[in-house]
Scaffold this motif. Structure first.
Motif, short mmCIF file in Angstrom:
data_model
loop_
_atom_site.label_atom_id
_atom_site.label_comp_id
_atom_site.label_asym_id
_atom_site.label_seq_id
_atom_site.Cartn_x
_atom_site.Cartn_y
_atom_site.Cartn_z
N SER A 17 2.26 -57.88 38.73
CA SER A 17 0.83 -58.07 38.94
C SER A 17 0.57 -59.11 40.02
N SER A 18 1.36 -60.18 39.98
CA SER A 18 1.20 -61.25 40.96
C SER A 18 1.56 -60.79 42.36
N LEU A 19 2.67 -60.04 42.49
CA LEU A 19 3.10 -59.58 43.80
C LEU A 19 2.11 -58.59 44.40
N SER A 21 -1.05 -58.66 44.14
CA SER A 21 -2.12 -59.44 44.74
C SER A 21 -1.64 -60.18 45.98
N CYS A 22 -0.41 -60.69 45.93
CA CYS A 22 0.11 -61.48 47.04
C CYS A 22 0.26 -60.66 48.30
N GLU A 26 -4.16 -63.53 51.43
CA GLU A 26 -5.27 -64.35 50.98
C GLU A 26 -6.50 -64.00 51.78
N PRO A 51 -7.72 -66.28 40.96
CA PRO A 51 -6.50 -65.49 41.18
C PRO A 51 -5.42 -66.27 41.92
N ARG A 55 -1.62 -67.02 40.38
CA ARG A 55 -0.37 -66.66 41.06
C ARG A 55 0.56 -67.85 41.18
N THR A 58 2.05 -68.40 37.82
CA THR A 58 3.03 -67.35 37.51
C THR A 58 4.39 -67.69 38.10
N SER A 59 4.40 -68.16 39.33
CA SER A 59 5.65 -68.53 39.99
C SER A 59 6.35 -69.66 39.23
N ARG A 168 -4.16 -71.34 49.21
CA ARG A 168 -3.02 -71.23 48.31
C ARG A 168 -2.05 -72.38 48.53
N SER A 241 -0.66 -66.42 30.39
CA SER A 241 -0.11 -67.10 31.56
C SER A 241 0.23 -68.55 31.26
#
Length: 252
Positions: A17-19, A21-22, A26, A51, A55, A58-59, A168, A241
Motif C-alpha cells: 500500500s505504501s509503495l 502511493s510512493c 509527492e 498519507p 508512509r 510504515t518504513s 516528505r 500502523s
C-alpha cells in the motif's frame, strides 16, 4: 499461522500500500494561504500530510519488525541480519549491542502529534519556511546555507531553519529528530511504556516529552495537546500502523 508469519504477512500488505502511493510521487501541496475558510484549510492540510506521515511510519515499522525478530531470536544471527543491525544502529546513533535503546528509538511518531506540530510550526503550511523551504517543523541547522535565515534572528546567532526538497523529507527529518535527539529522550521513554502496556502510542501522551522542543516549554506542550484534542487528530492514529510487536501478534 505463527506470530512471526502473521507479522510479516501484515507488513507485506502495508508495504504494498505504501509503495503504491510512493511511486505516484509527492503531489504539489495546495496553496494553503489561498484557502480562506479555516475549516477547509485545516482539512486540506491534514489530508495532504496524513498519507506522507503514514508512509514514513510504515518504513520505520518495517525496520522495527525485523529488529524485534533479531532481538527475540534464540539463535546467533547471520551476517545479513548483522549487517542490517549495524546499519540501523549507525542510523539511530546507538551501539549495535544495545538493542533496548535501539528498540526505543526505532518506532513511530503518532500521526496526531506530527500533524499538530506541523500545523503549529508552519502556521498551517503558510509560513515562509514552509512555502519556500518545505520546512514544516522549524528544525534548526548550523551550516551556512543549510536552510533559511529567520528574519528575527538575534545578532551574533548563526542558526538557520533547515530547508528540504520535499515535505516528505521534512517529515522524515522531524521523526528522526524525535527518535534520536537527546532533548526527546523523555518522549521515547513515554512511548516505550505505552508499548509495554500493549497500547498504541498516543500523540497527546507523547507530547509530554516535548518540553524542550520550544523555548515556551510547558506552554508549548499544552498548546500541542489542545490542538490534538480540538481537531480530534487521534482519528488519524491508525491502530494497525501503530501496532506494537505484541499487538501485531494478537490484534492486528
Amino acid at each position: 499461522m505463527s506470530p512471526v508469519f502473521k507479522r510479516h504477512f501484515w507488513l507485506a500488505g502495508l508495504l504494498f500500500s505504501s509503495l503504491t502511493s510512493c511511486f505516484a510521487g509527492e503531489h504539489a501541496p495546495p496553496d494553503f494561504a489561498a484557502i480562506e475558510s479555516v475549516q477547509a484549510r485545516k482539512t486540506a492540510f491534514f489530508d495532504y500530510l496524513q498519507p506522507i506521515a503514514a508512509r514514513v511510519n510504515t518504513s520505520i515499522l518495517e525496520d522495527r519488525s525485523r529488529l524485534l525478530d533479531i532481538a527475540e531470536s534464540k539463535d546467533s544471527i547471520g551476517w545479513w541480519d548483522r549487517r542490517f543491525l549495524n546499519r540501523l544502529a549507525e542510523r539511530y546513533d546507538v551501539d549495535p549491542s544495545d538493542k533496548q535503546t535501539l528498540l526505543r528509538r526505532v518506532d513511530v511518531v503518532p500521526v496526531s502529534l506530527l500533524l499538530a506540530q506541523a500545523a503549529n510550526e508552519s502556521n498551517w503550511g503558510r509560513s515562509r519556511f514552509a512555502t519556500q523551504g518545505k520546512a514544516l517543523f522549524g528544525q534548526w541547522c548550523f551550516t551556512p546555507g543549510c536552510g533559511m535565515v529567520p528574519k528575527g534572528r538575534p545578532a551574533g546567532q548563526t542558526y538557520e531553519v533547515r530547508s528540504f526538497s520535499t515535505y516528505r523529507d521534512s517529515v522524515k527529518a522531524y521523526v528522526h529528530n524525535l527518535n534520536t535527539g537527546d532533548a526527546y529522550r523523555e518522549l521515547r521513554l513515554i512511548r516505550e511504556q505505552e508499548r509495554k502496556r500493549l497500547s498504541s502510542p498516543e500523540g497527546a501522551e507523547l507530547a509530554e516529552g516535548l518540553i524542550r522542543y520550544s523555548t515556551r516549554g510547558e506552554e508549548y506542550v499544552k498548546e500541542i495537546q489542545s490542538m490534538i484534542r480540538f481537531n480530534k487528530l487521534d482519528r488519524f492514529d491508525d491502530v494497525a500502523s501503530a501496532c506494537s510487536h505484541t499487538e501485531m501478534d494478537h490484534r492486528c
